[in-house]
Design a protein around this motif. Structure first.
Motif, PDB file in Angstrom:
ATOM      1  N   ALA A 139       0.776  -1.260   0.037  1.00  0.00           N
ATOM      2  CA  ALA A 139      -0.063  -0.285  -0.100  1.00  0.00           C
ATOM      3  C   ALA A 139       1.004   1.149  -0.040  1.00  0.00           C
ATOM      4  O   ALA A 139       1.855   1.408   0.714  1.00  0.00           O
ATOM      5  CB  ALA A 139      -0.871   0.019   1.202  1.00  0.00           C
ATOM      6  N   GLN A 140       0.314   2.444  -0.635  1.00  0.00           N
ATOM      7  CA  GLN A 140       1.272   3.565  -0.896  1.00  0.00           C
ATOM      8  C   GLN A 140       0.626   4.360   0.298  1.00  0.00           C
ATOM      9  O   GLN A 140      -0.407   4.627   0.499  1.00  0.00           O
ATOM     10  CB  GLN A 140       0.816   4.249  -2.078  1.00  0.00           C
ATOM     11  CG  GLN A 140       1.584   5.657  -2.198  1.00  0.00           C
ATOM     12  CD  GLN A 140       1.246   6.461  -3.223  1.00  0.00           C
ATOM     13  OE1 GLN A 140       0.648   5.779  -4.348  1.00  0.00           O
ATOM     14  NE2 GLN A 140       1.304   7.530  -3.483  1.00  0.00           N
ATOM     15  N   ARG A 155      -0.185  13.534   0.185  1.00  0.00           N
ATOM     16  CA  ARG A 155       1.007  14.321   0.004  1.00  0.00           C
ATOM     17  C   ARG A 155       1.481  14.502  -1.468  1.00  0.00           C
ATOM     18  O   ARG A 155       1.727  15.692  -2.009  1.00  0.00           O
ATOM     19  CB  ARG A 155       2.272  13.805   0.941  1.00  0.00           C
ATOM     20  CG  ARG A 155       3.460  14.458   0.835  1.00  0.00           C
ATOM     21  CD  ARG A 155       4.556  13.814   1.428  1.00  0.00           C
ATOM     22  NE  ARG A 155       4.293  13.613   2.866  1.00  0.00           N
ATOM     23  CZ  ARG A 155       5.189  12.979   3.724  1.00  0.00           C
ATOM     24  NH1 ARG A 155       6.097  12.339   3.326  1.00  0.00           N
ATOM     25  NH2 ARG A 155       4.709  12.953   5.179  1.00  0.00           N
ATOM     26  N   ALA A 156       1.251  13.555  -2.295  1.00  0.00           N
ATOM     27  CA  ALA A 156       1.802  13.528  -3.662  1.00  0.00           C
ATOM     28  C   ALA A 156       0.861  14.365  -4.444  1.00  0.00           C
ATOM     29  O   ALA A 156       1.333  15.626  -5.260  1.00  0.00           O
ATOM     30  CB  ALA A 156       1.746  12.472  -4.445  1.00  0.00           C
ATOM     31  N   LEU A 157      -0.483  14.549  -4.265  1.00  0.00           N
ATOM     32  CA  LEU A 157      -1.338  15.310  -4.918  1.00  0.00           C
ATOM     33  C   LEU A 157      -1.243  16.788  -4.342  1.00  0.00           C
ATOM     34  O   LEU A 157      -1.448  17.662  -5.216  1.00  0.00           O
ATOM     35  CB  LEU A 157      -3.100  14.673  -4.401  1.00  0.00           C
ATOM     36  CG  LEU A 157      -3.526  13.488  -5.004  1.00  0.00           C
ATOM     37  CD1 LEU A 157      -4.722  13.220  -4.229  1.00  0.00           C
ATOM     38  CD2 LEU A 157      -3.458  13.567  -6.387  1.00  0.00           C
ATOM     39  N   PRO A 201      -1.564   8.223  -7.267  1.00  0.00           N
ATOM     40  CA  PRO A 201      -2.384   8.657  -5.795  1.00  0.00           C
ATOM     41  C   PRO A 201      -3.831   8.786  -6.052  1.00  0.00           C
ATOM     42  O   PRO A 201      -4.753   8.278  -5.176  1.00  0.00           O
ATOM     43  CB  PRO A 201      -1.839  10.099  -5.380  1.00  0.00           C
ATOM     44  CG  PRO A 201      -0.543   9.978  -5.984  1.00  0.00           C
ATOM     45  CD  PRO A 201      -0.707   9.334  -7.464  1.00  0.00           C
ATOM     46  N   VAL A 202      -4.387   9.291  -6.923  1.00  0.00           N
ATOM     47  CA  VAL A 202      -5.849   9.287  -7.272  1.00  0.00           C
ATOM     48  C   VAL A 202      -6.418   7.730  -7.424  1.00  0.00           C
ATOM     49  O   VAL A 202      -7.437   7.434  -6.793  1.00  0.00           O
ATOM     50  CB  VAL A 202      -6.308  10.049  -8.566  1.00  0.00           C
ATOM     51  CG1 VAL A 202      -7.475   9.800  -9.017  1.00  0.00           C
ATOM     52  CG2 VAL A 202      -5.906  11.535  -8.085  1.00  0.00           C
ATOM     53  N   ALA A 262      -9.635   3.581  -5.191  1.00  0.00           N
ATOM     54  CA  ALA A 262     -10.054   1.982  -4.884  1.00  0.00           C
ATOM     55  C   ALA A 262     -10.440   1.824  -3.624  1.00  0.00           C
ATOM     56  O   ALA A 262     -11.037   0.872  -3.287  1.00  0.00           O
ATOM     57  CB  ALA A 262      -8.424   1.565  -4.821  1.00  0.00           C
ATOM     58  N   ARG A 263     -10.501   2.937  -2.615  1.00  0.00           N
ATOM     59  CA  ARG A 263     -11.214   2.782  -1.417  1.00  0.00           C
ATOM     60  C   ARG A 263     -12.604   3.205  -1.347  1.00  0.00           C
ATOM     61  O   ARG A 263     -13.359   2.879  -0.389  1.00  0.00           O
ATOM     62  CB  ARG A 263     -10.548   3.713  -0.341  1.00  0.00           C
ATOM     63  CG  ARG A 263      -9.260   3.417  -0.156  1.00  0.00           C
ATOM     64  CD  ARG A 263      -8.440   4.381   0.708  1.00  0.00           C
ATOM     65  NE  ARG A 263      -7.089   4.344   0.740  1.00  0.00           N
ATOM     66  CZ  ARG A 263      -6.136   5.015   1.186  1.00  0.00           C
ATOM     67  NH1 ARG A 263      -6.588   6.167   1.770  1.00  0.00           N
ATOM     68  NH2 ARG A 263      -4.769   4.964   1.252  1.00  0.00           N
ATOM     69  N   THR A 264     -13.189   3.488  -2.605  1.00  0.00           N
ATOM     70  CA  THR A 264     -14.618   3.943  -2.593  1.00  0.00           C
ATOM     71  C   THR A 264     -15.641   2.539  -3.164  1.00  0.00           C
ATOM     72  O   THR A 264     -14.818   1.577  -3.682  1.00  0.00           O
ATOM     73  CB  THR A 264     -14.848   5.136  -3.861  1.00  0.00           C
ATOM     74  OG1 THR A 264     -14.335   4.586  -5.021  1.00  0.00           O
ATOM     75  CG2 THR A 264     -13.901   6.298  -3.570  1.00  0.00           C
TER      76      THR A 264
END
Length: 592
Positions: free
Chosen positions: A13-14, A19-21, A541-542, A547-549
C-alpha cells in the motif's frame, strides 16, 4: 484462523497519497500565478502561426580567411544583426544560428519584408569619424553646451567608461558653441573624404557666383547643434533614428554607450571606413598584461589614418578623439596624442577578453564579421498564420476527443481518472510554455503544436499501461486495493522505459536538427517529462484513493473493473489447519 494484527498496513500500500497530490497542486498554482504575474497568459507564437518574415542567411568565406566561419564570428554576427533589427523598434525578433554557417532571422508581423531584408541581408558600414563634441546622453538644458574630460594621451584608448564622467554643465553660450562647431566644420585641418571626380566638378561649379541652395557652415552648425541638444540617447527610438539619412561626407550626431551610461557625440565627416582596415584582433599586451585591440590598415587606409591622427593630435579634448561608428552608433572613441603612421595602431584601456575580441571582430570585417547571402525568405501573413493555428488546434481537439471516446468505451469509470490526468498535464504544459516564451524565448510554432498532439497519445498510453496491469491482477482473483498496489511496480517500470525512449528520441532530434523541427522535439521532450510527473504525482495517488470507494472496490459494471466482465478466476484459496489435518475453504473476498 488468526486475526490480522491491528495497525498493519496492507502489503504494497502507498502511504499518504494526499502528499503527492498536494505537491502537484502547489506546482499548478505556482505556475498559474507566475503566468499571471508576468502577464504571459498565452504562449508566444512563432512566425508560421503569428505571421511575419523569416530570413535565412548563409555565411560566405572571406578571401584569404578560410577559417573565418567559426562560432565566435557567427555569434558576433548574430549580436550585430539583432541590434540592427531591434533598433527599428521591432519587438520579439529572433536571431539565432542554425548549424555551422546559417543564421535565421525571424521578424514578427508589422514590418515590411523589403525593409527587413535591407536591414539584415546587407553588411553595414563602419566609419572612423573625428569627435567635435561630446556630452551625456540626455537632452541638454537651455543654454547648455557639451563638454568632455580628456581621456588621456599616448596610444589610442578605448572609450569604455574608463574616462572621466562627461558632464553637461555650460562652458559657453549656445551662440559661441554654434560658432565653435562652425569653425570645426569648415576648418582647413578638418578631415574630409577625398572627393571623387564628380564631386570635384561640383566643387568647381560652386565657385561660380550663382545662387546655391547649400546652407552656410554657420547655418549647418546651428542646425547640427540644435539636433545635438535635443537628442536623448536614453530613448531607444531616438538612438535608432539619429543617424538616418546621413552620408559619409556629412557631419552627424550619434549615440553610444560608455560603461553603463549613454553618451552623445557630434562627429565630423568620415575620414576612414571599415574597408580600409585590413585586420584587427583582440589580444594580450605582453608588457602590461592588459587586453588591447591591434589594427592593421591597407595602404590607402594607412595614409588616411595617419592624416586623421595627425590632425587630431594637435587639438584639445574632446576634439583629439576619433569615434568608431557602426550602424550609426559609437562603439569606441579613443584619443590620440601623435600621428600614427606605418599602418599599425592599437587601442587600449580597460578591455576584457570578450570586449577586446568583439571590437577586433567588428573592425577586422568592416561591420559584420562575415559576409552573408540570402538562402531563403519566407513571408507568412497574419491571416495564414491564424488559419494554421486554427487548423492545429482543431487537429489537437479531434485527437483528444478520439482518445476520450476510446477511454470511455473501453475503460468506463477508469476513463474519469485518465481524463482528469490529461487535464492536469494540459495545464502544466500550457503554463510552462507561456512562461518559457519570456524566459528563454520559446515560440510555439506549427511543428511544436504537432508535438503536443503526439504527446496526447503518449500520455494516454501511460494510463493504459497502468490500468491494464490492475485489470490483470483482478483477473488473477485479487480485489481492487491489493491489485492497485501490486500492479504499480510493474507498470512503473514499463512507463519509465517507454518515456525514456521517447525523451531520448526527442533529445537526439533536438540536437541534430535545426529550425522549426526543434520546436517539435522540444515540445515532445517537455510533455514526456510531464507525463512522468503526472503519472507519479497524480494518476497513481488518485487511483489509490478511488480504490477505497465502494463504486470501484465493489467492481461496479460501469467502473471498468468488473471481475465478471474481465473473466476473473475464482477467489484465491488459503489452507487452514485444524488439529492434525487441514481443511480448505474459500477465502472471503475482503480478506484477499
Amino acid at each position: 484462523m488468526a486475526a490480522p494484527k491491528k495497525g498493519r498496513r496492507p502489503t504494497g500500500a502507498q502511504g499518504r497519497p494526499g502528499r503527492a497530490l498536494a505537491i502537484i497542486l502547489i506546482a499548478m498554482v505556482a505556475l498559474t500565478a507566475g503566468m499571471f504575474l508576468t502577464k504571459q497568459t498565452t504562449p508566444r507564437l512563432g512566425i508560421d502561426l503569428a505571421g511575419g518574415t523569416s530570413i535565412t542567411l548563409k555565411a560566405k568565406s572571406e578571401p584569404g580567411k578560410p577559417d573565418a566561419i567559426n562560432p565566435t564570428n557567427m555569434n558576433t554576427a548574430v549580436g550585430i544583426i539583432e541590434r540592427r533589427v531591434n533598433g527599428l523598434g521591432v519587438t520579439e525578433a529572433e536571431v539565432q544560428t542554425q548549424g555551422k554557417d546559417h543564421i535565421i532571422v525571424n521578424i514578427p508581423k508589422g514590418m515590411n519584408e523589403q525593409q527587413a531584408r535591407e536591414q539584415v541581408g546587407t553588411t553595414a558600414q563602419l566609419y572612423f569619424r573625428p569627435v567635435l563634441a561630446f556630452t551625456s546622453g540626455e537632452p541638454a538644458a537651455p543654454n547648455a553646451s557639451p563638454s568632455a574630460s580628456p581621456s588621456g594621451s599616448g596610444a589610442p584608448k578605448a572609450g569604455d567608461g574608463k574616462k572621466a564622467s562627461p558632464s553637461a554643465t555650460p562652458s559657453s553660450s549656445a551662440t559661441s558653441q554654434g560658432r565653435a562647431l562652425s569653425e570645426a566644420l569648415k576648418a582647413p585641418g578638418s578631415p574630409t573624404p577625398s572627393p571623387s571626380a564628380s564631386e570635384s566638378k561640383k566643387a568647381d561649379d560652386n565657385k561660380a557666383p550663382t545662387p546655391s541652395a547649400t546652407p552656410s557652415p554657420d547655418a549647418a552648425a546651428s542646425a547640427l547643434q540644435a539636433k545635438f541638444a535635443a537628442l536623448d540617447c536614453t530613448d531607444e527610438k531616438q538612438r535608432a533614428t539619429a543617424a538616418q539619412g546621413v552620408k559619409p561626407e556629412d557631419p552627424m550626431v550619434a549615440c553610444g554607450q560608455r560603461g553603463d551610461t549613454w553618451g552623445k557625440w557630434v562627429l565630423g565627416p568620415a575620414a576612414v571606413n571599415g574597408q580600409d582596415v585590413d585586420d584587427a584582433k583582440g589580444q594580450i599586451d605582453q608588457q602590461s598584461g592588459q587586453w588591447i585591440v591591434t589594427m592593421q590598415f591597407t595602404d590607402k587606409g594607412a595614409d588616411k589614418f595617419a592624416k586623421i591622427t595627425g590632425d587630431l593630435a594637435a587639438k584639445q579634448p574632446p576634439q583629439n578623439q576619433f569615434a568608431i561608428v557602426l550602424d550609426g552608433q559609437v562603439i569606441s572613441d579613443p584619443s590620440v596624442s601623435q600621428a600614427l603612421t606605418g599602418g599599425n595602431a592599437q587601442i587600449s584601456g580597460g578591455f576584457t577578453q570578450q570586449s577586446a575580441q568583439d571590437l577586433g571582430n567588428m573592425l577586422s570585417y568592416g561591420a559584420l564579421p562575415l559576409s552573408f547571402q540570402e538562402d531563403s525568405v519566407t513571408t507568412v501573413t497574419a491571416a495564414l498564420g491564424g488559419e494554421q493555428l486554427k487548423a492545429g488546434l482543431i487537429a489537437g481537439a479531434i485527437g483528444l476527443l478520439l482518445v476520450v471516446i476510446y477511454l470511455l468505451v473501453y475503460y468506463r469509470g477508469l476513463a474519469f481518472i485518465a481524463i482528469v490526468s490529461l487535464l492536469v498535464s494540459a495545464i502544466l504544459t500550457y503554463t510552462i510554455m507561456a512562461l518559457l516564451g519570456k524566459g528563454i524565448g520559446f515560440a510555439l510554432n506549427l511543428p511544436a503544436v504537432c508535438g503536443a498532439i503526439v504527446a496526447i497519445g503518449i500520455t494516454a498510453d501511460s494510463f493504459i499501461v497502468y490500468f491494464e496491469r490492475i485489470r490483470d491482477e483482478i483477473r488473477e482473483g485479487r480485489t481492487l486495493r491489493p491489485a492497485v498496489e501490486r500492479a504499480w511496480p510493474r507498470a512503473r517500470r514499463t512507463i519509465l522505459v517507454s518515456d525514456f525512449v521517447s525523451f531520448l528520441a526527442a533529445a537526439v532530434l533536438f540536437i541534430v536538427t535545426v529550425g522549426k523541427v526543434q520546436g517539435f522535439a522540444f515540445t515532445l521532450g517537455l510533455t514526456t517529462l510531464l507525463d512522468v510527473v503526472v503519472v507519479f504525482l497524480f494518476t497513481k495517488p488518485v487511483m489509490t484513493l478511488l480504490a477505497r470507494t465502494k463504486f470501484f472496490s465493489s467492481g461496479h459494471p460501469w467502473s471498468g473493473l468488473d471481475p465478471k466482465r474481465l473473466g476473473a478466476k475464482p477467489p484465491l484459496r488459503r489452507s487452514r489447519r485444524t488439529g492434525s489435518g487441514t481443511v480448505s475453504a474459500p477465502v472471503d473476498a475482503k480478506e484477499a
